[in-house]
Write a protein that holds these residues in place. Structure first.
Motif, PDB file in Angstrom:
ATOM      1  N   HIS A   1      -9.924  -3.650  23.428  1.00 50.87           N
ATOM      2  CA  HIS A   1     -10.498  -4.927  23.025  1.00 50.87           C
ATOM      3  C   HIS A   1      -9.872  -5.498  21.754  1.00 50.87           C
ATOM      4  O   HIS A   1     -10.175  -6.628  21.378  1.00 50.87           O
ATOM      5  CB  HIS A   1     -12.013  -4.796  22.818  1.00 50.87           C
ATOM      6  CG  HIS A   1     -12.719  -4.302  24.044  1.00 50.87           C
ATOM      7  ND1 HIS A   1     -12.780  -5.003  25.214  1.00 50.87           N
ATOM      8  CD2 HIS A   1     -13.395  -3.142  24.269  1.00 50.87           C
ATOM      9  CE1 HIS A   1     -13.460  -4.319  26.117  1.00 50.87           C
ATOM     10  NE2 HIS A   1     -13.839  -3.174  25.569  1.00 50.87           N
TER      11      HIS A   1
ATOM     12  N   GLY B   1     -14.687   6.043  27.239  1.00 50.86           N
ATOM     13  CA  GLY B   1     -13.387   5.446  27.530  1.00 50.86           C
ATOM     14  C   GLY B   1     -12.360   6.526  27.792  1.00 50.86           C
ATOM     15  O   GLY B   1     -12.350   7.568  27.151  1.00 50.86           O
TER      16      GLY B   1
ATOM     17  N   ILE C   1     -10.494  -4.523  18.743  1.00 49.81           N
ATOM     18  CA  ILE C   1     -11.497  -4.531  17.681  1.00 49.81           C
ATOM     19  C   ILE C   1     -11.169  -3.420  16.704  1.00 49.81           C
ATOM     20  O   ILE C   1     -11.157  -2.246  17.053  1.00 49.81           O
ATOM     21  CB  ILE C   1     -12.920  -4.330  18.258  1.00 49.81           C
ATOM     22  CG1 ILE C   1     -13.245  -5.447  19.232  1.00 49.81           C
ATOM     23  CG2 ILE C   1     -13.938  -4.251  17.139  1.00 49.81           C
ATOM     24  CD1 ILE C   1     -14.529  -5.211  20.014  1.00 49.81           C
TER      25      ILE C   1
ATOM     26  N   TYR D   1     -11.027   3.562  21.690  1.00 51.97           N
ATOM     27  CA  TYR D   1     -11.032   2.773  22.924  1.00 51.97           C
ATOM     28  C   TYR D   1     -11.181   1.284  22.614  1.00 51.97           C
ATOM     29  O   TYR D   1     -10.449   0.459  23.154  1.00 51.97           O
ATOM     30  CB  TYR D   1     -12.162   3.249  23.845  1.00 51.97           C
ATOM     31  CG  TYR D   1     -12.209   2.510  25.164  1.00 51.97           C
ATOM     32  CD1 TYR D   1     -11.304   2.799  26.168  1.00 51.97           C
ATOM     33  CD2 TYR D   1     -13.158   1.517  25.382  1.00 51.97           C
ATOM     34  CE1 TYR D   1     -11.340   2.126  27.379  1.00 51.97           C
ATOM     35  CE2 TYR D   1     -13.201   0.836  26.588  1.00 51.97           C
ATOM     36  CZ  TYR D   1     -12.294   1.147  27.582  1.00 51.97           C
ATOM     37  OH  TYR D   1     -12.324   0.467  28.775  1.00 51.97           O
ATOM     38  N   ASN D   2     -12.109   0.921  21.730  1.00 43.51           N
ATOM     39  CA  ASN D   2     -12.301  -0.478  21.365  1.00 43.51           C
ATOM     40  C   ASN D   2     -11.086  -1.062  20.649  1.00 43.51           C
ATOM     41  O   ASN D   2     -10.736  -2.224  20.849  1.00 43.51           O
ATOM     42  CB  ASN D   2     -13.547  -0.648  20.491  1.00 43.51           C
ATOM     43  CG  ASN D   2     -14.816  -0.477  21.286  1.00 43.51           C
ATOM     44  OD1 ASN D   2     -14.842  -0.736  22.493  1.00 43.51           O
ATOM     45  ND2 ASN D   2     -15.862  -0.015  20.632  1.00 43.51           N
ATOM     46  N   ARG D   3     -10.424  -0.258  19.825  1.00 41.82           N
ATOM     47  CA  ARG D   3      -9.230  -0.725  19.129  1.00 41.82           C
ATOM     48  C   ARG D   3      -8.102  -1.006  20.112  1.00 41.82           C
ATOM     49  O   ARG D   3      -7.432  -2.036  20.027  1.00 41.82           O
ATOM     50  CB  ARG D   3      -8.771   0.319  18.109  1.00 41.82           C
ATOM     51  CG  ARG D   3      -7.531  -0.095  17.326  1.00 41.82           C
ATOM     52  CD  ARG D   3      -7.096   0.992  16.363  1.00 41.82           C
ATOM     53  NE  ARG D   3      -6.830   2.261  17.008  1.00 41.82           N
ATOM     54  CZ  ARG D   3      -5.673   2.565  17.612  1.00 41.82           C
ATOM     55  NH1 ARG D   3      -4.707   1.700  17.658  1.00 41.82           N
ATOM     56  NH2 ARG D   3      -5.498   3.751  18.154  1.00 41.82           N
TER      57      ARG D   3
ATOM     58  N   HIS E   1     -11.865  -1.124  13.339  1.00 38.78           N
ATOM     59  CA  HIS E   1     -13.015  -0.550  12.643  1.00 38.78           C
ATOM     60  C   HIS E   1     -13.262  -1.353  11.379  1.00 38.78           C
ATOM     61  O   HIS E   1     -12.331  -1.759  10.691  1.00 38.78           O
ATOM     62  CB  HIS E   1     -12.736   0.914  12.321  1.00 38.78           C
ATOM     63  CG  HIS E   1     -13.854   1.605  11.611  1.00 38.78           C
ATOM     64  ND1 HIS E   1     -15.055   1.851  12.193  1.00 38.78           N
ATOM     65  CD2 HIS E   1     -13.934   2.095  10.358  1.00 38.78           C
ATOM     66  CE1 HIS E   1     -15.844   2.466  11.327  1.00 38.78           C
ATOM     67  NE2 HIS E   1     -15.173   2.631  10.208  1.00 38.78           N
TER      68      HIS E   1
ATOM     69  N   ASP F   1     -15.073   6.128  20.934  1.00 35.08           N
ATOM     70  CA  ASP F   1     -15.456   4.724  21.090  1.00 35.08           C
ATOM     71  C   ASP F   1     -14.608   3.817  20.203  1.00 35.08           C
ATOM     72  O   ASP F   1     -14.187   2.732  20.629  1.00 35.08           O
ATOM     73  CB  ASP F   1     -16.938   4.531  20.768  1.00 35.08           C
ATOM     74  CG  ASP F   1     -17.839   5.158  21.822  1.00 35.08           C
ATOM     75  OD1 ASP F   1     -17.374   5.335  22.967  1.00 35.08           O
ATOM     76  OD2 ASP F   1     -19.005   5.450  21.503  1.00 35.08           O
ATOM     77  N   ASP F   2     -14.357   4.226  18.951  1.00 33.42           N
ATOM     78  CA  ASP F   2     -13.552   3.409  18.040  1.00 33.42           C
ATOM     79  C   ASP F   2     -12.123   3.239  18.552  1.00 33.42           C
ATOM     80  O   ASP F   2     -11.562   2.145  18.526  1.00 33.42           O
ATOM     81  CB  ASP F   2     -13.513   4.035  16.645  1.00 33.42           C
ATOM     82  CG  ASP F   2     -14.825   3.902  15.908  1.00 33.42           C
ATOM     83  OD1 ASP F   2     -15.624   3.018  16.290  1.00 33.42           O
ATOM     84  OD2 ASP F   2     -15.044   4.674  14.957  1.00 33.42           O
TER      85      ASP F   2
ATOM     86  N   THR G   1     -13.202   2.632  31.679  1.00 35.22           N
ATOM     87  CA  THR G   1     -14.479   3.212  31.269  1.00 35.22           C
ATOM     88  C   THR G   1     -15.027   4.029  32.431  1.00 35.22           C
ATOM     89  O   THR G   1     -15.020   3.572  33.571  1.00 35.22           O
ATOM     90  CB  THR G   1     -15.484   2.100  30.906  1.00 35.22           C
ATOM     91  OG1 THR G   1     -14.901   1.265  29.916  1.00 35.22           O
ATOM     92  CG2 THR G   1     -16.766   2.683  30.371  1.00 35.22           C
TER      93      THR G   1
END
Length: 162
Positions: free
Chosen positions: A92, A42, A94, A87-89, A96, A84-85, A52
């Motif tokens: 998306h 990301g 999301i 980018y997802n936070r 941790h 990755d954590d 991405t």
């Protein structure tokens, strides 16, 4: 020329050297970060867009910005390569999984003592009113009227009526 006249020039040259050295170091770190990009990682562009990495070329990066949206950026336009954590936070939403971490400090200190009875006793003792040395308004009024029989005069008040 004497040393006193050359000293300001020497100081200026030294300051310029230190500033260019730190700028070159930051630029080198940015180049290393951009060269470490791999497909699937990301990124955040310098414009603030999150995407991405799909393909990395010599001077360009093909990124996937969404379903069916592929964009071609120059490598210099990449502001940061994200974990990755992170980018997802950000993308998306999301978070941790905090429940898997066992070394977190609990919010309530009563879980550290082992008994909940001491917490209940402390809460019960907090129900009593605390005397802060303040007087009630009625006590203040009676004390003021006893001490001062006549009302206080200010600079603008006078006894004569017009």
């Amino acid at each position: 020329m004497s040393l006193v006249t050359l000293l300001p020039f020497i100081v200026l040259i030294g300051a310029m050297f230190l500033m260019t050295r730190s700028a070159k170091k930051k630029q080198q770190q940015a180049v290393e970060m951009r060269n470490a990009m791999q497909p699937g990682s990301g990124i955040r562009t310098i414009g603030g867009m999150y995407a991405t990495v799909k393909e990395v070329n010599e001077d360009t990066v093909l990124v996937d910005a969404g379903p069916g949206v592929e964009l071609l950026f120059a490598k210099n336009a990449i502001g940061a390569v994200l974990t990755d954590d992170e980018y997802n936070r950000i993308v998306h939403g999301i978070e941790h999984d905090l429940k898997s971490d066992s070394d977190l400090v609990p919010d309530d200190a009563s879980s550290l003592t082992g008994t909940d009875e001491s917490a209940d006793a402390a809460a019960a003792s907090d129900d009593k009113p605390v005397d802060l040395g303040k007087k009630d308004e009625t006590e203040e009024r009676t004390a003021d009227t006893e001490a001062d029989e006549e009302p206080k005069k200010t600079d603008g008040d006078s006894d004569a009526k017009k």
